[in-house]
Design a protein around this motif. Structure first.
Motif, short mmCIF file in Angstrom:
data_model
loop_
_atom_site.label_atom_id
_atom_site.label_comp_id
_atom_site.label_asym_id
_atom_site.label_seq_id
_atom_site.Cartn_x
_atom_site.Cartn_y
_atom_site.Cartn_z
N ILE A 29 72.89 33.48 28.76
CA ILE A 29 72.72 34.87 28.32
C ILE A 29 74.08 35.54 28.12
O ILE A 29 74.33 36.16 27.09
N CYS A 30 74.97 35.37 29.10
CA CYS A 30 76.30 35.99 28.99
C CYS A 30 77.09 35.38 27.83
O CYS A 30 77.78 36.09 27.10
N GLY A 31 76.97 34.07 27.65
CA GLY A 31 77.72 33.39 26.60
C GLY A 31 77.23 33.69 25.21
O GLY A 31 77.97 33.55 24.22
N SER A 32 75.97 34.12 25.09
CA SER A 32 75.39 34.31 23.77
C SER A 32 75.60 35.72 23.22
O SER A 32 75.35 35.98 22.06
N LEU A 47 66.40 43.75 30.07
CA LEU A 47 67.44 43.40 29.10
C LEU A 47 67.04 43.79 27.69
O LEU A 47 67.89 44.00 26.83
N TYR A 48 65.74 43.89 27.44
CA TYR A 48 65.28 44.34 26.13
C TYR A 48 65.87 45.69 25.77
O TYR A 48 66.23 45.96 24.63
N ASP A 49 66.00 46.55 26.79
CA ASP A 49 66.48 47.92 26.56
C ASP A 49 67.93 47.96 26.10
O ASP A 49 68.39 48.98 25.59
N VAL A 50 68.71 46.91 26.34
CA VAL A 50 70.11 46.90 25.89
C VAL A 50 70.31 45.90 24.76
O VAL A 50 71.42 45.46 24.48
N GLY A 51 69.22 45.52 24.10
CA GLY A 51 69.34 44.68 22.91
C GLY A 51 69.47 43.19 23.18
O GLY A 51 69.93 42.45 22.32
N ILE A 52 69.10 42.74 24.37
CA ILE A 52 69.14 41.31 24.69
C ILE A 52 67.70 40.83 24.77
O ILE A 52 66.96 41.20 25.69
N PHE A 53 67.27 40.01 23.80
CA PHE A 53 65.88 39.62 23.69
C PHE A 53 65.71 38.17 24.15
O PHE A 53 66.03 37.22 23.43
N LEU A 54 65.20 38.00 25.37
CA LEU A 54 65.09 36.66 25.95
C LEU A 54 64.09 35.79 25.20
O LEU A 54 64.25 34.58 25.13
N ASP A 55 63.05 36.42 24.63
CA ASP A 55 62.08 35.61 23.90
C ASP A 55 62.69 35.04 22.61
O ASP A 55 62.27 33.98 22.14
N GLU A 56 63.70 35.73 22.07
CA GLU A 56 64.40 35.21 20.89
C GLU A 56 65.49 34.23 21.31
O GLU A 56 65.77 33.25 20.61
N MET A 57 66.11 34.49 22.43
CA MET A 57 67.18 33.62 22.92
C MET A 57 66.64 32.28 23.41
O MET A 57 67.28 31.24 23.28
N PHE A 58 65.43 32.33 24.01
CA PHE A 58 64.78 31.11 24.52
C PHE A 58 63.38 31.00 23.90
O PHE A 58 62.36 31.13 24.61
N PRO A 59 63.29 30.75 22.59
CA PRO A 59 61.99 30.79 21.89
C PRO A 59 61.00 29.72 22.36
O PRO A 59 59.79 29.91 22.25
N GLU A 60 61.50 28.61 22.85
CA GLU A 60 60.60 27.52 23.25
C GLU A 60 60.45 27.41 24.76
O GLU A 60 59.99 26.39 25.27
N LEU A 61 60.86 28.47 25.47
CA LEU A 61 60.80 28.41 26.93
C LEU A 61 59.35 28.48 27.42
O LEU A 61 58.63 29.42 27.12
N ASP A 62 58.95 27.47 28.16
CA ASP A 62 57.65 27.47 28.85
C ASP A 62 57.97 27.70 30.32
O ASP A 62 58.34 26.76 31.05
N LEU A 63 57.87 28.94 30.76
CA LEU A 63 58.32 29.32 32.10
C LEU A 63 57.58 28.54 33.18
O LEU A 63 58.21 28.01 34.11
N LYS A 64 56.26 28.43 33.04
CA LYS A 64 55.49 27.72 34.05
C LYS A 64 55.90 26.26 34.14
O LYS A 64 56.06 25.70 35.24
N GLN A 65 56.14 25.65 32.99
CA GLN A 65 56.55 24.24 32.95
C GLN A 65 57.92 24.05 33.58
O GLN A 65 58.14 23.07 34.31
#
Length: 544
Positions: free
Chosen positions: A430-433, A390-408
């Protein structure tokens, strides 16, 4: 101008029609007249008019007989019958012969004007439709290397759409594949430090790009190997290998194993990565290529260890009977196909497509008992694929979910159903944002840019110059283009130039410096550097 002929055995009708029809107003012209069906047939054959106005009852040959002969000769112009008789049988025959209107004499000039106006409007509509179809065909021909790449990728992932299935450009390739057997090599590229691969705004400079170039070069060096290298997503790449059916399977697999081992040896010069190669089983039909792909990646997953930093090759036949773990689940539910469908839906904000893909995946996972650690691994892998692609099409998950702790977040999840519920929730966010405006103006802007690039790739094209043409800011235009194509403007332009240059080199009619200039590069060393970055070879290597 639309050409019209009039066929009637009454000279008064011929003269009256010729003088009374408002030719200029209708954008039409008189192209000839005759007084019987036989002469009329010769007239139509000679002048090929767009519209025929004809009587039925005429000497020598009547109107119906004339129309039957014209239609048997594939004449597809418009035909309007003007008859002094009201005959149901003739009207029914006229309908069968695809006549556009049936009028009873006497007929007023106003009626003629209205009927001709309607017929000409139909002709104009058909002309526009044909023009659009030709334009689309020309565009597909212009973009053929890129269209074909998407078609091959859809075959590999099992996501062929009806539109792609009918793609004319693929007919020759399908015909060739019908005579061949096929096997897929799955490539799993990981960083040795276990960190996920990082995407970059320009894919050619992304994490592992140099390694991928080297792996591609190995395939190009194999002169006897008929294959395609396919970029999937993040750490997954694939190679489809084809060989003639009269070649014994053992002989073909021996060559394929040698190629795999050469790729692994070349990868050793990049100690920061490890490369795992899975080999699917041989498929006699190209429609089964996606099955071989699932087997190839199953082989890697079944043999993969988080503790291993080694590169290796593994064949599906060696691990096919492993217990049903996460690796087994991957193959049985079509993991590669699911990831591709999920990505396509998210990239275009098609939430219903995302939901459909997730529900189909859920249904297939229901009967598979996955251990909690397998579920966490599966969720981690899917999220890594999404973040990278998704980075390649301008959707940055690390910016959209800055506090995401995937393991947690994944740790409490104990069933595949819970994992997919979590994934669906993230997909809805993601779609809504996404704030991109995908209206007609933006679609047309991207089409204009793509067409302009393919027509003017030799010129000094900049996104600023196109921004001035389209009255859209340079920054926003770049976002729109990347969202629609998955490529930055400059990277897309470079890909087109390199593709054109490669075709010219293989044609063998020009010197390298001449080709560089013809595709827009004044600096030949810089052209050679870019060419090698994109193809894995120096331009001169193609001449050997």
């Amino acid at each position: 101008m639309w050409k019209v002929v009039i066929i009637d055995d009454d000279p008064r009708v011929l003269k009256g029609m010729k003088n009374a029809i408002p030719w200029e107003e209708l954008g039409a012209e008189w192209a000839g007249e005759s007084m019987d069906g036989e002469q009329g047939l010769a007239l139509v054959r000679r002048t090929q008019p767009h519209i025929v106005l004809t009587d039925i009852y005429m000497p020598v040959m009547n109107g119906i007989e004339m129309i039957e002969l014209l239609r048997s000769e594939q004449y597809d112009g418009k035909i309007v019958i003007l008859s002094g008789y009201s005959d149901f049988n003739h009207a029914r025959q006229a309908l069968r012969l695809n006549v556009n209107d049936y009028l009873s004499k006497p007929v007023t000039i106003q009626t003629i004007r209205e009927v001709l106006g309607k017929v000409i409007a139909d002709l104009e509509g058909e002309q526009l439709k044909h023009a659009e179809q030709r334009q689309l065909e020309d565009k597909l021909l212009m973009y053929e290397p890129f269209v074909m790449k998407e078609w091959i990728k859809s075959v590999l992932t099992g996501t062929v759409t009806p539109e792609l299935a009918r793609l004319k450009e693929a007919e020759a390739l399908r015909a060739k594949w019908e005579k061949q057997s096929h096997v897929v090599l799955g490539l799993h590229i990981n960083r040795a430090d276990k960190k996920p691969l990082n995407a970059a705004a320009d894919q050619s400079e992304g994490d592992g790009a140099a390694l991928i170039g080297v792996l591609s070069a190995v395939l190009l060096e194999e002169e006897q190997l008929d294959c395609e290298f396919i970029e999937l997503h993040s750490h997954h790449k694939a190679v489809i290998v084809h060989y003639d059916r009269d070649v014994p399977v053992d002989e073909a697999l021996k060559q394929i194993r040698g190629t795999c081992l050469r790729m692994i040896r070349r990868a050793a010069s990049f100690p920061e990565y490890n490369v795992c190669v899975g080999v699917g089983t041989v498929k006699p039909n190209w429609q089964e290529i996606a099955d071989s792909a699932e087997e190839a990646f199953f082989s890697i997953a079944a043999n993969y260890s988080l503790q291993s930093n080694d590169s290796y090759m593994v064949e599906y036949s060696a691990v096919a009977n492993r217990p049903m773990t996460m690796a087994g689940a991957r193959k049985s539910v079509g993991h590669i196909k699911f990831c591709q469908q999920l990505l396509e839906g998210l990239q275009h904000s098609r939430l219903e497509q995302v939901r459909t893909a997730i529900e189909a995946y859920r249904e297939k996972l229901e009967d598979i008992a996955l251990a909690p650690q397998d579920i966490v691994m599966l969720g981690t892998e899917i999220w890594a694929i999404l973040a990278y692609s998704l980075y390649d099409v301008g959707i940055f998950l690390d910016e959209m979910f800055p506090e995401l702790d995937l393991k947690q977040q994944l740790s409490p999840i104990s069933t595949s159903g819970q994992l997919l519920d979590w994934l669906l929730g993230k997909a809805e966010l993601i779609c809504g944002s996404q704030q991109w405006d995908e209206n007609l103006k933006h679609k047309q802007a991207v089409e204009f840019m793509i067409q302009y690039i393919h027509e003017h790739y030799a010129d000094n094209i900049t996104i600023q110059s196109l921004s001035n043409e389209l009255f859209i800011s340079r920054y926003y235009l770049g976002q729109i283009f990347k969202k629609a194509t998955g490529d930055s403007f400059n990277h897309y332009l470079t890909k087109v130039r390199i593709a054109k240059a490669r075709a010219m080199i293989l044609e063998g009619k020009l010197l390298i410096y001449e080709i560089a200039e013809k595709v827009g590069f004044k600096n030949v060393p810089y052209f050679s550097t870019l060419f090698k970055k994109h193809t894995g070879l120096n331009p001169t290597d193609l001449l050997k």
